[in-house]
Write a protein that holds these residues in place. Structure first.
Motif, short mmCIF file in Angstrom:
data_model
loop_
_atom_site.label_atom_id
_atom_site.label_comp_id
_atom_site.label_asym_id
_atom_site.label_seq_id
_atom_site.Cartn_x
_atom_site.Cartn_y
_atom_site.Cartn_z
N ARG A 36 0.83 -1.22 0.00
CA ARG A 36 0.00 0.00 0.00
C ARG A 36 0.86 1.27 0.00
N ILE A 37 1.94 1.26 0.76
CA ILE A 37 2.84 2.42 0.77
C ILE A 37 3.36 2.66 -0.65
N SER A 38 3.83 1.59 -1.30
CA SER A 38 4.40 1.75 -2.64
C SER A 38 3.36 2.13 -3.69
N GLU A 39 2.11 1.78 -3.46
CA GLU A 39 1.04 2.16 -4.39
C GLU A 39 0.64 3.62 -4.23
N ASN A 40 1.03 4.22 -3.11
CA ASN A 40 0.62 5.59 -2.81
C ASN A 40 1.80 6.53 -2.60
N ASP A 41 2.92 6.26 -3.29
CA ASP A 41 4.09 7.11 -3.11
C ASP A 41 4.32 8.08 -4.27
N GLY A 42 3.40 8.09 -5.25
CA GLY A 42 3.52 9.00 -6.37
C GLY A 42 4.46 8.51 -7.46
N TYR A 43 4.97 7.30 -7.33
CA TYR A 43 5.91 6.73 -8.29
C TYR A 43 5.16 5.72 -9.15
N ALA A 44 5.50 5.64 -10.40
CA ALA A 44 4.76 4.81 -11.36
C ALA A 44 4.87 3.31 -11.11
N HIS A 45 5.94 2.87 -10.49
CA HIS A 45 6.17 1.44 -10.28
C HIS A 45 5.94 1.08 -8.81
N SER A 46 4.92 0.28 -8.53
CA SER A 46 4.68 -0.13 -7.15
C SER A 46 5.24 -1.54 -6.93
N LEU A 47 5.48 -1.86 -5.68
CA LEU A 47 6.01 -3.17 -5.32
C LEU A 47 4.92 -4.22 -5.43
N LYS A 48 5.33 -5.40 -5.82
CA LYS A 48 4.41 -6.53 -5.91
C LYS A 48 4.51 -7.36 -4.63
N ARG A 49 3.42 -7.97 -4.29
CA ARG A 49 3.32 -8.76 -3.05
C ARG A 49 4.43 -9.81 -2.95
N GLU A 50 4.69 -10.54 -4.03
CA GLU A 50 5.72 -11.59 -4.00
C GLU A 50 7.10 -11.01 -3.79
N ASP A 98 1.12 4.42 14.69
CA ASP A 98 0.88 3.03 14.29
C ASP A 98 0.42 2.85 12.85
N MET A 99 0.44 3.93 12.03
CA MET A 99 0.10 3.80 10.62
C MET A 99 1.39 3.80 9.80
N PRO A 100 1.71 2.68 9.12
CA PRO A 100 2.91 2.62 8.30
C PRO A 100 2.87 3.66 7.17
N ILE A 101 3.95 4.43 7.05
CA ILE A 101 3.98 5.50 6.05
C ILE A 101 5.21 5.46 5.16
N GLY A 102 6.18 4.61 5.51
CA GLY A 102 7.39 4.53 4.71
C GLY A 102 8.11 3.21 4.91
N VAL A 103 8.90 2.82 3.90
CA VAL A 103 9.64 1.56 3.95
C VAL A 103 10.97 1.73 3.25
N ILE A 104 11.98 1.00 3.73
CA ILE A 104 13.28 0.97 3.07
C ILE A 104 13.80 -0.46 3.12
N LYS A 105 14.41 -0.89 2.02
CA LYS A 105 14.99 -2.23 1.90
C LYS A 105 16.42 -2.08 1.44
N TYR A 106 17.33 -2.77 2.14
CA TYR A 106 18.73 -2.75 1.72
C TYR A 106 19.31 -4.15 1.80
#
Length: 143
Positions: free
Chosen positions: A16-30, A48-56
């Motif tokens: 949901r975060i990636s679908e609402n970040d204003g970027y054309a490519h959202s993350l897929k569940r898998e 308690d509302m997730p608003i951002g994510v980072i993966k490294y």
């Protein structure tokens, strides 16, 4: 705001975060499930509302790399992305003196953000995800 490690129960929130970040490519569940299996994903929440994510990712033979940074559009410009980046930089600086990322060459908003955080462009990567796709590779010295 609170930053914590993401877990499998956060998959839907991360999508949901990636679908609402204003970027054309959202993350897929898998893809998110794979990220979470690797364990290097943080989530930031406001009340308690997730608003951002980072993966490294970390590896012994090369630099750590930031693969995903996504902040809900309505929370951008409030230091959330910067807080997530700093968290990762603190984590990796214990073992590494550099960190890298790549950003699509047309994403000037993201490039400006990374430049302000001290990342320097070092090259172009062609056809990374799609044919005719061009990314700018950036690196930051941490120590």
């Amino acid at each position: 705001m609170r930053i914590r490690r993401a877990s499998v129960k956060d998959v839907n929130d991360i999508v949901r975060i990636s679908e609402n970040d204003g970027y054309a490519h959202s993350l897929k569940r898998e893809s998110v499930k794979k990220y979470l299996e690797q364990g290097s994903t943080y989530l930031i929440a406001e009340e308690d509302m997730p608003i951002g994510v980072i993966k490294y990712g970390l590896c012994e033979k090369c630099f750590p790399e930031i693969y995903v940074l996504s902040v809900k559009l309505e929370f951008q410009g409030r230091g959330i992305g910067k807080a997530l980046m700093k968290k990762v930089e603190q984590d990796v600086s214990k073992k590494y003196d550099k960190i890298r990322l790549h950003v699509r060459n047309w994403n000037t908003k993201a490039m400006t953000f990374y430049l302000k955080l001290g990342y320097k462009p070092i090259g172009i990567i062609k056809n990374l995800y799609e044919k005719s796709d061009m990314h700018v590779q950036m690196i930051k010295t941490l120590k």
